[in-house]
Design a protein around this motif. Structure first.
Motif, mmCIF file in Angstrom:
data_model
loop_
_atom_site.group_PDB
_atom_site.id
_atom_site.type_symbol
_atom_site.label_atom_id
_atom_site.label_comp_id
_atom_site.label_asym_id
_atom_site.label_seq_id
_atom_site.Cartn_x
_atom_site.Cartn_y
_atom_site.Cartn_z
ATOM 1 N N HIS A 27 0.822 -1.210 0.000
ATOM 2 C CA HIS A 27 0.000 0.000 0.000
ATOM 3 C C HIS A 27 0.856 1.259 0.000
ATOM 4 C CE1 HIS A 27 -3.123 -2.857 1.739
ATOM 5 N NE2 HIS A 27 -3.668 -2.412 0.625
ATOM 6 N N LEU A 28 1.926 1.219 0.799
ATOM 7 C CA LEU A 28 2.800 2.389 0.816
ATOM 8 C C LEU A 28 3.495 2.546 -0.530
ATOM 9 C CD1 LEU A 28 4.454 2.268 4.366
ATOM 10 C CD2 LEU A 28 2.511 3.644 3.574
ATOM 11 N N PHE A 29 3.881 1.443 -1.126
ATOM 12 C CA PHE A 29 4.531 1.511 -2.434
ATOM 13 C C PHE A 29 3.618 2.196 -3.451
ATOM 14 C CE2 PHE A 29 5.610 0.097 -6.672
ATOM 15 C CZ PHE A 29 6.994 0.181 -6.694
ATOM 16 N N ARG A 30 2.381 1.771 -3.468
ATOM 17 C CA ARG A 30 1.443 2.361 -4.428
ATOM 18 C C ARG A 30 1.189 3.829 -4.125
ATOM 19 N NH1 ARG A 30 -3.458 -1.642 -5.658
ATOM 20 N NH2 ARG A 30 -3.823 0.126 -7.038
ATOM 21 N N PHE A 31 1.115 4.147 -2.851
ATOM 22 C CA PHE A 31 0.921 5.545 -2.480
ATOM 23 C C PHE A 31 2.110 6.374 -2.966
ATOM 24 C CE2 PHE A 31 0.696 8.728 1.250
ATOM 25 C CZ PHE A 31 -0.097 9.598 0.520
ATOM 26 N N LEU A 32 3.291 5.874 -2.765
ATOM 27 C CA LEU A 32 4.497 6.617 -3.127
ATOM 28 C C LEU A 32 4.647 6.801 -4.635
ATOM 29 C CD1 LEU A 32 7.098 5.114 -0.618
ATOM 30 C CD2 LEU A 32 6.358 7.502 -0.740
ATOM 31 N N PHE A 33 4.303 5.764 -5.390
ATOM 32 C CA PHE A 33 4.649 5.820 -6.816
ATOM 33 C C PHE A 33 3.480 5.832 -7.782
ATOM 34 C CE2 PHE A 33 8.201 3.704 -4.564
ATOM 35 C CZ PHE A 33 9.130 4.719 -4.721
ATOM 36 N N GLN A 34 2.281 5.654 -7.272
ATOM 37 C CA GLN A 34 1.148 5.577 -8.209
ATOM 38 C C GLN A 34 -0.002 6.485 -7.819
ATOM 39 O OE1 GLN A 34 0.083 1.420 -8.347
ATOM 40 N NE2 GLN A 34 2.075 0.793 -9.093
ATOM 41 N N SER A 35 0.219 7.395 -6.922
ATOM 42 C CA SER A 35 -0.915 8.193 -6.444
ATOM 43 C C SER A 35 -0.889 9.625 -6.951
ATOM 44 C CB SER A 35 -0.906 8.229 -4.919
ATOM 45 O OG SER A 35 0.226 8.950 -4.470
ATOM 46 N N GLY A 36 0.172 9.964 -7.681
ATOM 47 C CA GLY A 36 0.247 11.325 -8.184
ATOM 48 C C GLY A 36 0.812 12.309 -7.172
ATOM 49 N N TYR A 37 1.261 11.809 -6.011
ATOM 50 C CA TYR A 37 1.818 12.712 -5.016
ATOM 51 C C TYR A 37 3.303 12.996 -5.241
ATOM 52 C CZ TYR A 37 -2.207 13.134 -1.961
ATOM 53 O OH TYR A 37 -3.428 13.455 -1.448
ATOM 54 N N ALA A 38 3.940 12.094 -5.954
ATOM 55 C CA ALA A 38 5.366 12.286 -6.188
ATOM 56 C C ALA A 38 5.601 13.562 -6.985
ATOM 57 C CB ALA A 38 5.942 11.089 -6.936
ATOM 58 N N VAL A 39 6.653 14.253 -6.616
ATOM 59 C CA VAL A 39 7.001 15.437 -7.393
ATOM 60 C C VAL A 39 7.482 14.969 -8.763
ATOM 61 C CG1 VAL A 39 7.568 16.877 -5.451
ATOM 62 C CG2 VAL A 39 9.311 15.379 -6.393
ATOM 63 N N GLY A 40 6.966 15.568 -9.787
ATOM 64 C CA GLY A 40 7.259 15.087 -11.137
ATOM 65 C C GLY A 40 8.637 15.470 -11.639
ATOM 66 N N SER A 41 9.582 14.557 -11.451
ATOM 67 C CA SER A 41 10.879 14.781 -12.075
ATOM 68 C C SER A 41 11.130 13.626 -13.018
ATOM 69 C CB SER A 41 11.977 14.847 -11.020
ATOM 70 O OG SER A 41 12.160 13.590 -10.430
ATOM 71 N N SER A 42 11.713 13.895 -14.137
ATOM 72 C CA SER A 42 11.956 12.823 -15.098
ATOM 73 C C SER A 42 13.094 11.951 -14.600
ATOM 74 C CB SER A 42 12.298 13.388 -16.459
ATOM 75 O OG SER A 42 13.670 13.736 -16.498
ATOM 76 N N LEU A 43 13.205 10.805 -15.183
ATOM 77 C CA LEU A 43 14.231 9.858 -14.776
ATOM 78 C C LEU A 43 15.616 10.474 -14.868
ATOM 79 C CD1 LEU A 43 15.038 7.017 -14.006
ATOM 80 C CD2 LEU A 43 15.026 6.438 -16.434
ATOM 81 N N LEU A 44 15.867 11.160 -15.959
ATOM 82 C CA LEU A 44 17.200 11.700 -16.165
ATOM 83 C C LEU A 44 17.503 12.824 -15.198
ATOM 84 C CD1 LEU A 44 17.375 11.506 -20.047
ATOM 85 C CD2 LEU A 44 18.126 9.878 -18.309
ATOM 86 N N GLU A 45 16.483 13.609 -14.859
ATOM 87 C CA GLU A 45 16.689 14.646 -13.851
ATOM 88 C C GLU A 45 17.023 13.998 -12.510
ATOM 89 O OE1 GLU A 45 13.286 17.239 -13.587
ATOM 90 O OE2 GLU A 45 13.130 17.310 -15.773
#
Lengths: 188, 188
Positions: free
Chosen positions: B95-113
DNA sequence: CCTTTTTTATAACACGTGTTATATAACAAG
DNA sequence: CTTGTTATATAACACGTGTTATAAAAAAGG
């Protein structure tokens, strides 16, 4: 018995477009009705439970996704081509990607079970031939590439950022070469 | 000015546990209040908007995740160890994994950034030393392993299935060896 | 102990969504 | 054209969640 003006297929198609454009969480009786320019009744007439409609949309999305992946010209590079398509799908259809893989609608099969599914067999055989590897070796490379592509695709679909397909392709290709050489290393 | 029986931290902690056990989508004023054995007012008192509480929970989860990843004994195998921890986190805290990476809360930085972020720099340096590679080469391996681990973790977190850590470790190790040899191949 | 301020409880409203009730409109069959 | 069934419209209710109103309870300062 008058025939329906709003057919079951029209409902599914409208719901599919809503899911594709704004996300499956926005598939509900009223939004679909609005898109069809009718009341909620035609929707509820064909699908007594909204859950059934979502399931139908999921299955349509699943077929669309499979078709999208299969669009590879060069049979020599099937694995690389499918991997790239997998990521391209996430770039161009992020809402569908999330619906397919993050909504809980997918039938729960483990990775290893999936590897032995009948659907995958013929594809693995083609890859196996093109890569001059045994089925077992091909599977090993496939797992690596599948995880890599899924990871890349997941990040893209969840951050709605611009990604350069050239860069993605370069990363994928490197992962591919590595996976292949890892297999040859094991033999030595 | 009487001091609060229900502190801001108690609210965050309760919300964190709800998110951890049942998913962040279940973090709402009433569920947190119920867990604290109080009315919804103490919750709304500390967080005028539920969105603020969710943000606080997200940040707590983010710290927990980082700490979880860092728990690697052998400095020689930092990259492999962190990769494995990344997947283990998804197994034990889906649940925490999904919250962290699939909930839209993460600040949007690209992989390369992200690859150039200051937080990652010291870690990459450690890996670079242990792997006897340049920073650039280390980054290349890291991207492959990060995508692989994230893909694997995403599948696990979204299908709530049992996964054998031994098998996962074997897959990850193969991906790692491949990524490393792909880098050496480039030199030749 | 009283007063003032802070913290909490209870209750209510707004709003979106699932679902159902009721009635109207449309069409096919006779 | 009448009739019966089907498809659709309108409206309503249930329920969960965010949020706000009102007032009671509780502690700190005097």
């Amino acid at each position: 018995m008058p025939k329906a003006k709003i057919t079951r297929e029209m409902v599914i198609d409208a719901a599919f477009e809503v899911a594709r454009e704004t996300g499956a969480e926005n598939v509900n009786a009223r939004s679909i009705a609005a898109r069809l320019g009718c009341s909620t009744q035609p929707v509820m007439y064909h699908f007594a439970r909204i859950e059934e409609l979502k399931r139908a949309v999921y299955e349509k999305a699943d077929r669309y996704h499979t078709e999208y992946l299969m669009n590879v010209k060069d049979p020599e590079g099937v694995m690389l081509g499918m991997g790239l398509n997998y990521i391209r799908f996430a770039i161009h259809e992020p809402h569908l990607f999330r619906f397919l893989f993050q909504s809980g609608y997918a039938v729960g099969s483990s990775l290893l079970e999936m590897m032995d599914s009948a659907d995958l067999k013929p594809i693995l055989d083609i890859m196996s031939g093109a890569m001059k590897m045994s089925t077992e070796q091909t599977k090993e490379v496939f797992v690596t590439i599948a995880m890599f592509a899924h990871g890349y695709a997941s990040i893209i679909a969840n951050n709605s950022l611009e990604y350069d397909e050239k860069t993605v392709a370069a990363h994928l290709e490197r992962a591919y070469k590595g996976a292949v050489s890892a297999v040859w290393e094991e033999i030595k």
